[in-house]
Design a protein around this motif. Structure first.
Motif, mmCIF file in Angstrom:
data_model
loop_
_atom_site.group_PDB
_atom_site.id
_atom_site.type_symbol
_atom_site.label_atom_id
_atom_site.label_comp_id
_atom_site.label_asym_id
_atom_site.label_seq_id
_atom_site.Cartn_x
_atom_site.Cartn_y
_atom_site.Cartn_z
ATOM 1 N N UNK A 4 0.859 -1.177 0.000
ATOM 2 C CA UNK A 4 0.000 0.000 0.000
ATOM 3 C C UNK A 4 0.901 1.235 0.000
ATOM 4 N N UNK A 5 0.579 2.184 -0.882
ATOM 5 C CA UNK A 5 1.375 3.403 -0.987
ATOM 6 C C UNK A 5 0.445 4.595 -1.163
ATOM 7 N N UNK A 6 0.966 5.747 -0.756
ATOM 8 C CA UNK A 6 0.208 6.998 -0.815
ATOM 9 C C UNK A 6 0.894 7.947 -1.774
ATOM 10 N N UNK A 7 0.112 8.622 -2.587
ATOM 11 C CA UNK A 7 0.682 9.632 -3.470
ATOM 12 C C UNK A 7 -0.326 10.744 -3.712
ATOM 13 N N UNK A 8 0.176 11.847 -4.204
ATOM 14 C CA UNK A 8 -0.670 12.963 -4.621
ATOM 15 C C UNK A 8 -0.359 13.233 -6.075
ATOM 16 N N UNK A 9 -1.408 13.556 -6.796
ATOM 17 C CA UNK A 9 -1.234 13.958 -8.182
ATOM 18 C C UNK A 9 -0.919 12.749 -9.050
ATOM 19 N N UNK B 29 -5.626 14.342 9.160
ATOM 20 C CA UNK B 29 -5.120 15.603 9.718
ATOM 21 C C UNK B 29 -4.251 16.371 8.723
ATOM 22 N N UNK B 30 -3.875 15.720 7.633
ATOM 23 C CA UNK B 30 -3.092 16.401 6.610
ATOM 24 C C UNK B 30 -1.591 16.176 6.697
ATOM 25 N N UNK B 31 -1.165 15.238 7.532
ATOM 26 C CA UNK B 31 0.273 14.939 7.655
ATOM 27 C C UNK B 31 0.704 13.959 6.564
ATOM 28 N N UNK B 32 0.408 14.313 5.322
ATOM 29 C CA UNK B 32 0.613 13.382 4.215
ATOM 30 C C UNK B 32 2.079 13.060 3.964
ATOM 31 N N UNK B 33 2.968 14.024 4.079
ATOM 32 C CA UNK B 33 4.371 13.741 3.773
ATOM 33 C C UNK B 33 4.950 12.742 4.771
#
Length: 189
Positions: A102-107, A176-180
């Motif tokens: 599982x991985x998280x990315x934006x854009x 909470x928005x701590x995505x990085x």
């Protein structure tokens, strides 16, 4: 801050446990954990639930359109609640990762995923977050559509459920928005 989490999948019992429904399955676990229920919101072409995670309220959406029309539902909710793409997290199956990754990315683009393609079209933006749940690839010569619309093996399902557990452990930080911070932890493995 994330205000809307969208799980991608196809409605109907015949698709319920398929690989392509990883997003629906993940949200069903969140709703079950919270003790709330899904509400059919026909004006949004979807099922909605509202939960609290680490004190923050977040909406969950399962579009009741088929996968290829997911953006229709996401766009309606985003416009109604005046959400910007950066406040949306989309959870979807990912062929490029083994089951359990599982991985998280934006854009980014849609990489051939028709649900993402439709969301990008309806939001007019690629600037939303994606939680990509690995389902693996079919063996050579197998049709991708048949693979994603079939049930995973017991071992694959256990791996996917383990990935859900890992992602849920970071849900408070994501909302909470701590995505990085979350990206560094999930994407380094």
């Amino acid at each position: 801050m994330i205000k809307l989490i969208v799980g991608l999948g196809n409605p109907g019992q015949q698709y319920e446990k398929t690989r392509h429904n990883a997003g629906f399955l993940f949200l069903d676990e969140l709703v079950s954990d919270s003790g709330c229920d899904w509400v059919n919101e026909s004006r949004f072409d979807g099922l909605l639930a509202v939960i609290r995670v680490s004190g923050n309220k977040v909406m969950l959406l399962k579009p009741t359109t088929f996968m290829n029309r997911s953006g229709q539902s996401v766009g309606k909710v985003a416009r109604y609640y005046r959400l910007v793409p950066e406040e949306i997290l989309v959870i979807h199956d990912e062929l490029d990762f083994d089951a359990g990754v599982v991985k998280l990315k934006k854009n980014g683009g849609h990489a051939g995923h028709n649900g993402l393609r439709d969301i990008i079209a309806h939001l007019g933006s690629k600037e939303f977050y994606r939680l990509r749940v690995g389902i693996g690839r079919p063996s050579a010569g197998k049709v991708v559509a048949d693979f994603v619309l079939s049930n995973p093996s017991k071992n694959e399902l256990n791996s996917i459920l383990s990935a859900f557990d890992l992602a849920r452990s970071y849900m408070g930080q994501m909302i909470a928005g701590d995505m990085s911070v979350v990206m560094n932890k999930l994407n380094s493995g």
